[in-house]
Every structure is written in structure tokens, then in C-alpha cells.
Scaffold this active site. Structure first.
Site, PDB file in Angstrom:
ATOM      1  N   TYR A 159      22.484  89.348  30.667  1.00 24.74           N
ATOM      2  CA  TYR A 159      23.417  90.272  31.152  1.00 24.74           C
ATOM      3  C   TYR A 159      25.060  89.841  30.504  1.00 24.74           C
ATOM      4  O   TYR A 159      25.652  90.360  29.862  1.00 24.74           O
ATOM      5  CB  TYR A 159      23.505  90.543  32.511  1.00 24.74           C
ATOM      6  CG  TYR A 159      25.072  91.034  33.087  1.00 24.74           C
ATOM      7  CD1 TYR A 159      25.225  92.352  32.997  1.00 24.74           C
ATOM      8  CD2 TYR A 159      26.147  90.252  33.529  1.00 24.74           C
ATOM      9  CE1 TYR A 159      26.464  93.192  33.287  1.00 24.74           C
ATOM     10  CE2 TYR A 159      27.221  90.916  33.859  1.00 24.74           C
ATOM     11  CZ  TYR A 159      27.588  92.315  33.760  1.00 24.74           C
ATOM     12  OH  TYR A 159      28.628  92.851  34.154  1.00 24.74           O
ATOM     13  N   LYS A 163      27.550  91.577  27.727  1.00 25.48           N
ATOM     14  CA  LYS A 163      29.015  91.762  28.039  1.00 25.48           C
ATOM     15  C   LYS A 163      29.836  91.036  26.701  1.00 25.48           C
ATOM     16  O   LYS A 163      30.783  91.714  26.387  1.00 25.48           O
ATOM     17  CB  LYS A 163      29.368  91.295  29.131  1.00 25.48           C
ATOM     18  CG  LYS A 163      28.815  92.313  30.402  1.00 25.48           C
ATOM     19  CD  LYS A 163      29.287  93.773  30.024  1.00 25.48           C
ATOM     20  CE  LYS A 163      28.778  94.897  31.235  1.00 25.48           C
ATOM     21  NZ  LYS A 163      28.936  96.061  31.021  1.00 25.48           N
TER      22      LYS A 163
END
Length: 264
Positions: A159, A163
Site C-alpha cells: 500500500y 501511494k
């Protein structure tokens, strides 16, 4: 499912529009009388939103039920709008989710889906819609990144990496189009009150448990204002800004260990 009002000059497309930051951004766009293209997986919620915004603001709303983890979804969305000769003036790439846990134990298929939604679909949609914006010499793109973009994140390794991609891509693209009339903004919120934590199964993480975190409405207002102003990067909240900037001055190994202790 009705076509957008051809006499209205501005249309906004929002992915992940049915909840959290995406929902709050959609309300702000509706308030400012943008016609809307709402993309999410929940048909019922999208239709409720469409009915409410049409009644309250007199705009027209098109709903598209798609799961952006399907690699075909961006092209299908684009083709549907092309068929109706609709131009997107504002693109909000909000859809995204996370997985939580040690990489060796997390589910591979969920992580591949997450990479597809958080990075690939975002890039694909931007690739499809930005040429028309540049041709029209106007347009705005808002990509939802995260304070996770500024450092690696043990226990959410994939994750955090997705980002970091969103932030890097957005900053580079903002530079490329800066003379075109098009702006690209990366919104980098910290932990935010929404369904995000529950879906990621991280409600017991020290990053969110027992902490006062920002609400989606506040984050959306800050992101929306920054998009309107054409800022390349915005980090909502003083504490989040300080944390994001502090990693530049601390040893990398220390930063990673601090993040891990916060995640556990």
C-alpha cells in the site's frame, strides 16, 4: 441512466464516489454545479446519490458501476463517455484501498487488485482523459495519494509503495502540463475517518486506534480548494505536514522503524 446536460460547461468524473473522501468531494463538486460522472461498485448507493444531487442542485448525474480492479474498466468507462460525446473537465482519481499485515502472510490476489486500483487504473484513466483537457487548454486532475507516500511502510508494504507511485506520478505530470492550462494535484491525507481502516483490517493499529484523526469532510474541503488553486501537492493537517516533512531529515532506517512501531 441519463446523459449529462450538454449546456453545462463543466463535468467531473469521480472514482470511488460512494463513500469517504470521494463522497465528500462529490458533494463539493455538486454544490458548485458540476455535472457528475460517478464511478463505484455500489449501484444502489450511486443511484441514491444521483437522485439526491439532481434534486438539490439541478445538475445531471451519470452513474457507472465498475470495479476498477478489472483491468478493462478504465477503457470501458472512457468508451461509454465517448459514445455519448461527453467531455470530462475534472478527473478525481479517488478509488483505492489497502491491505494490512506482514507481506509474507497477506493475500496476493488482494494486493494485485490493490495495485490495479491504486496505481494502474489511476494511470490508465489519466492517460485517456488528459489529451482532451490539454487540447481544450483547461482541466483539473486530483489524485488521492497519502502521507504513506513519503516513506516505506512495514506491515502495509505494498500500500505504501502504491501511494509513493501516485505522488511521484502526479508531481511529474504536474510539471509536464504546467504550461497547458491543465493542473494536477496530489492530495496526501493522513489517517482519515472513513471505511478505509475497516476494509484494510487495521482498526487495531496504533496508527489509528485511540487517536483523533481527521474526518473525510475536512480532508475533502482542503483537497478541493487545493485542486481549484492548482497546487501540485497538499497535505491536510499541521501534524500530518510535520510528519511527512520530518522524514527528509531523519535517517531512513529510523523512519522505517518508527512507521513499523506505529503500524503494530
Amino acid at each position: 441512466m441519463s446523459s449529462l446536460n450538454p449546456h453545462h460547461p463543466q463535468t467531473a468524473l469521480i472514482t470511488g464516489a460512494s463513500s469517504g473522501i470521494g463522497y465528500e468531494l462529490t458533494k463539493l463538486l455538486a454544490r458548485d454545479r458540476y455535472n457528475l460522472v460517478l464511478v463505484a461498485r455500489s449501484a444502489d448507493k450511486l443511484q441514491q446519490m444521483a437522485d439526491a444531487f439532481t434534486d438539490k442542485f439541478g445538475i445531471t448525474v451519470k452513474t457507472i458501476v465498475k470495479d476498477l480492479s478489472d483491468p478493462n474498466s478504465p477503457q470501458e468507462i472512457f468508451a461509454e463517455l465517448q459514445q455519448e460525446t461527453m467531455t470530462v473537465d475534472v478527473l478525481v482519481n479517488n478509488a483505492g484501498f489497502a491491505t494490512y499485515g506482514f507481506f509474507e502472510q497477506t493475500d496476493l490476489m488482494k494486493e494485485l487488485s490493490m495495485m490495479q486500483v491504486n496505481m494502474v487504473a489511476l494511470t490508465h484513466l489519466t492517460k485517456l482523459f488528459i489529451p482532451q483537457m490539454i487540447q481544450n487548454k483547461q482541466g483539473k486532475i486530483l489524485n488521492i495519494a497519502s502521507t504513506a507516500a513519503f516513506q516505506p511502510g512495514p506491515m502495509m508494504a505494498v500500500y505504501y509503495a502504491t501511494k509513493a507511485y501516485v505522488l511521484s506520478f502526479s508531481e511529474a505530470l504536474a510539471n509536464e502540463v504546467k504550461e497547458s492550462g491543465v493542473t494536477v494535484t496530489a492530495l496526501c491525507p493522513g489517517p482519515t475517518e472513513s471505511g478505509f481502516q475497516k476494509r484494510a483490517n487495521m482498526e487495531q493499529s496504533k496508527l489509528v486506534k485511540g487517536r483523533q484523526i481527521m474526518d473525510a469532510k475536512t480532508v475533502a474541503k482542503i483537497g478541493y480548494r487545493s485542486m481549484v488553486e492548482g497546487k501540485p501537492v497538499v497535505i491536510p493537517g499541521v501534524r500530518n505536514k510535520l510528519l511527512a516533512l520530518s522524514v527528509r531529515f531523519l535517517p531512513r532506517t529510523m523512519v522505517i522503524q518508527v512507521v513499523r512501531s506505529m503500524q503494530e
